[in-house]
Design an enzyme around this catalytic site. Structure first.
Site, PDB file in Angstrom:
ATOM      1  N   ASP A 105     -10.572   1.745  -3.272  1.00 58.52           N
ATOM      2  CA  ASP A 105     -11.043   1.543  -1.900  1.00 58.52           C
ATOM      3  C   ASP A 105     -12.565   1.547  -1.830  1.00 58.52           C
ATOM      4  O   ASP A 105     -13.140   1.156  -0.820  1.00 58.52           O
ATOM      5  CB  ASP A 105     -10.501   2.641  -0.986  1.00 58.52           C
ATOM      6  CG  ASP A 105      -9.081   2.363  -0.509  1.00 58.52           C
ATOM      7  OD1 ASP A 105      -8.604   1.226  -0.691  1.00 58.52           O
ATOM      8  OD2 ASP A 105      -8.446   3.281   0.045  1.00 58.52           O
ATOM      9  N   ASP A 120       0.822  -1.205   0.000  1.00 53.76           N
ATOM     10  CA  ASP A 120       0.000   0.000   0.000  1.00 53.76           C
ATOM     11  C   ASP A 120       0.861   1.262   0.000  1.00 53.76           C
ATOM     12  O   ASP A 120       2.059   1.230   0.308  1.00 53.76           O
ATOM     13  CB  ASP A 120      -0.925  -0.005   1.218  1.00 53.76           C
ATOM     14  CG  ASP A 120      -2.236   0.724   0.963  1.00 53.76           C
ATOM     15  OD1 ASP A 120      -2.320   1.480  -0.026  1.00 53.76           O
ATOM     16  OD2 ASP A 120      -3.182   0.539   1.757  1.00 53.76           O
TER      17      ASP A 120
END
Length: 730
Positions: A549, A479
């Protein structure tokens, strides 16, 4: 050989599968763009570049020829200062402060195969027979600046790759202020421009506009390719559609700040350029030093946007992605993030994992919160040491328990970041990107490690290597949750500070190369707050990316549809999450959520222990069906049927290469009162074959399915979906 040099005309004819790209040397010195379009016969092409004299405001570089002006010449790699007032591909500053150069052709080389780029990701070949490469060697005689234009042409894919290598062979420093990877001058501007734009949780929506005089620019100044813009644009001939018309796509294999633009000039021609963002960039070339630009991939299709997309998909899936998982079916996963966030322990994790195993899920991924003192997002990034309060047996013990049930075990990292509240930052406060005596801007309570520094890169490789060696880890979610500010490095001298952002990318690519080579059996997935770094550069190291997301099924229709313009299904992660959805608070059925997510790399992101018996049965059936279809979904040819950007419905389908199998999904967002009857027409099937619709057992001709289609069911209510699975009747 797919590259021909016709010496009498000084033409370079580059042939891909169905296209020709032709360059002509004008005055034996200046490469000009002559043609890019449907494939032509090199032996019969006799055209020369047509030039006419324009007014005095298009100055003549050569006194004896008033038809020759850089202001009108369709150049292959334009520079600044000699009468071309359009945007240049390269701009330099010499020791005397001047910025004018005169790049002239010196010689060329035509080679079999395609070389990798030093320190940068790029497409590749597995045999020299797959592609050929042209090198045009240019020189600015006064300064000694060498510029090599490199073109590679794939034999069986309609793609041309371009890159540029520059070298200072002179005796004084040269400053590069701009170095684009590709520039193409089209002979008209009668096109529409397509771009993929958005925001966090709303990535890669489609935007199309007509070209008009001036500059149409998309870019990122964020230090990453970004949620806001994708390093891609396409020109579409007027009237081009999903299935018809000329389309020209430009994609940059790079993960940092970029520029992509189309400029329409006074004479109705269009110049498309793509490359490293020139804003806040320069690079000092000392004598003997060189710089390699990233690779640009140019794709042309005469079969509309769909044809262009399938070329990109094939190239990026098979000749950009690498490693063991390139051609392997990806596992169904369960990620605990939206189930627990930071609030978990070994018992809750094991319970979710066990529930997943019972439902047919194959991989458990432990997300943020397993390390340091990480109970919130305000600390511990950089301290990659397991939290024994949450995990008494450590990652090794937890991993063994999960894998002992037959599940695989995966882990989340954010390796490029550091928290101000961390042991790493307290030891090395100079290791982050920063400018002395300036504020250090935080985002999500974190700073960015300075990957332009070798010591920082070495630390990341060492720290992650220890963790990945300590437990049975077969998957990593990598990430990156903020963009760059205060872009400076404590180790670079003043005159090189504007090199920091690109040096960061070179450092990141070095780290990724070392980590993925050290752990070839691990499936790596890229993430940057979802799709903030969904670009070809990352796919070279990690064959899939967390698409967004935003896990809402309705929002994902646009996100996944837009992403498919360039990127294959095998590159996209898609999960079923809980409702009400955590991003938009919408409630959709678990059936629709499953159908949207199983159209890509499938997974779940919710607390499986809280499912009802009915939901458990649906999830189990979804997993069973996906396992039967995933080879087709992940590696089949992709066709867009209905666009969520044009109405209330979305549909897409996957067809096997041999046309024997197909899977289609239809989605309706809102219910319509007294709606008209609708049929769905399919694409990509063989009209001469006979197919069975698996859901009903009914038999149809491929021609019928393509031209007449099938009636859609009476789908009542909002947020409905329907699947179609076809198999050839042999």
């Amino acid at each position: 050989m797919t590259i021909h040099y016709i010496s009498e005309q000084q033409l370079f004819h580059l042939e891909s599968k169905d296209s020709s790209y032709i360059i002509q040397l004008v005055k034996s010195a200046y490469p000009a763009h002559l043609y890019w379009g449907p494939r032509l016969n090199p032996s019969l092409f006799k055209e020369q570049l047509h030039r006419v004299e324009r007014g005095s405001f298009s100055p003549n570089f050569i006194k004896e020829d008033r038809t020759f002006s850089f202001d009108t010449l369709p150049q292959e790699y334009p520079s600044y200062g000699t009468g071309d007032y359009r945007e240049p591909a390269i701009e330099v500053q010499f020791q005397d402060g001047s910025t004018v150069m005169d790049l002239k052709y010196q010689h060329h080389a035509i080679k079999n195969g395609k070389q990798s780029l030093q320190g940068l990701p790029s497409t590749y070949v597995e045999s020299d027979l797959e592609a050929d490469t042209l090198e045009l060697h240019m020189l600015d005689e006064k300064s000694g600046l060498k510029v090599t234009l490199i073109y590679s042409v794939y034999n069986h894919i309609d793609a041309v790759t371009r890159t540029v290598h520059v070298e200072n062979s002179g005796e004084e420093n040269i400053i590069l202020n701009r170095i684009l990877s590709s520039s193409v001058d089209f002979h008209c501007s009668d096109y529409d421009m397509l771009q993929l734009s958005g925001a966090w949780a709303r990535e890669r929506h489609l935007y199309k506009r007509s070209l008009v005089p001036g500059i149409h620019r998309i870019d990122s100044k964020r230090g990453s390719s970004s949620h806001q813009q994708n390093p891609f644009l396409a020109l579409l001939s007027k009237g081009a559609s999903e299935d018809n018309g000329e389309v020209y796509g430009f994609s940059l294999v790079y993960s940092g700040s970029f520029l992509a633009q189309a400029e329409v000039d006074q004479y109705g021609t269009a110049r498309v350029g793509i490359g490293i963002q020139p804003f806040d960039f320069n690079w000092t070339l000392e004598p003997g030093q060189s710089l390699q630009a990233p690779e640009a991939v140019l794709v042309r299709s005469g079969e509309g946007l769909g044809g262009m997309s399938r070329i990109f998909h094939r190239l990026y899936r098979t000749r950009l992605c690498r490693g063991e998982y390139r051609d392997q079916a990806r596992p169904i996963l369960i990620n605990n993030w939206e189930a627990t966030y930071f609030d978990f322990n070994s018992e809750s994790i094991e319970a979710i994992s066990l529930a997943g195993r019972e439902l047919g899920i194959e991989l458990f991924v432990l997300d943020d919160g397993w390390f340091g003192k990480r109970n919130h997002d305000d600390c511990s990034l950089g301290d990659w040491i397991e939290n024994r309060h949450k995990l008494p047996d450590g990652l090794e013990g937890l991993g063994r328990k999960i894998t002992s049930t037959g599940m695989k075990f995966g882990l989340w990292f954010e390796p490029e970041m550091v928290s101000p509240d961390s042991d790493l930052y307290r030891r090395h406060p100079d290791w982050c990107l920063h400018v002395a005596e300036r504020n250090r801007t935080v985002a999500r309570e974190q700073l960015i490690l300075d990957l332009s520094r070798k010591d920082v890169c070495d630390y990341i490789v060492d720290a992650l290597g220890k963790v990945l060696s300590s437990a049975p880890i077969s998957y990593v979610k990598w990430d990156m949750n903020r963009n760059m500010t205060e872009i400076g490095s404590a180790l670079l001298p003043a005159h090189r500070q504007r090199e920091t952002a690109h040096r960061y990318m070179l450092g990141l690519y070095d780290v990724l190369e070392r980590i993925t080579a050290q752990f070839p059996h691990i499936l790596f997935e890229s993430c940057s707050g979802g799709g903030g770094r969904f670009d070809p550069g990352m796919l070279y190291y990690m064959p899939q990316t967390w698409t967004s997301d935003d896990t809402d099924a309705v929002e994902r229709l646009k996100i996944q549809y837009g992403t498919s313009i360039v990127y294959p299904a095998s590159a996209m992660g898609a999960h079923v999450s809980a409702v009400p959805n955590h991003q938009v608070d919408r409630i959709t059925s678990i059936e629709m959520r499953g159908h949207v997510a199983m159209s890509r790399n499938f997974g779940y992101e919710l607390d499986l222990t809280k499912l009802s018996e009915s939901e458990r049965s649906i999830v189990m059936a979804q997993n069973k069906q996906y396992k039967e279809l995933r080879g087709l979904i992940q590696f089949g040819d992709f066709y867009r049927l209905l666009s969520p950007f044009e109405g209330n419905e979305t549909a897409w389908m996957f067809v096997s290469e041999n046309k024997q199998e197909a899977f289609a999904a239809y989605f309706k967002v809102l219910s319509e009162p007294n709606a008209p009857l609708r049929r769905l027409k399919f694409k990509g099937l063989d009209p001469s074959k006979v197919y069975r619709l698996i859901e009903t057992g009914d038999i149809y001709g491929g021609d019928t399915l393509i031209h007449y289609g099938l009636p859609l069911g009476d789908l009542k209510g909002d947020f409905q979906s329907q699947l179609f699975v076809f198999q050839e009747v042999l």
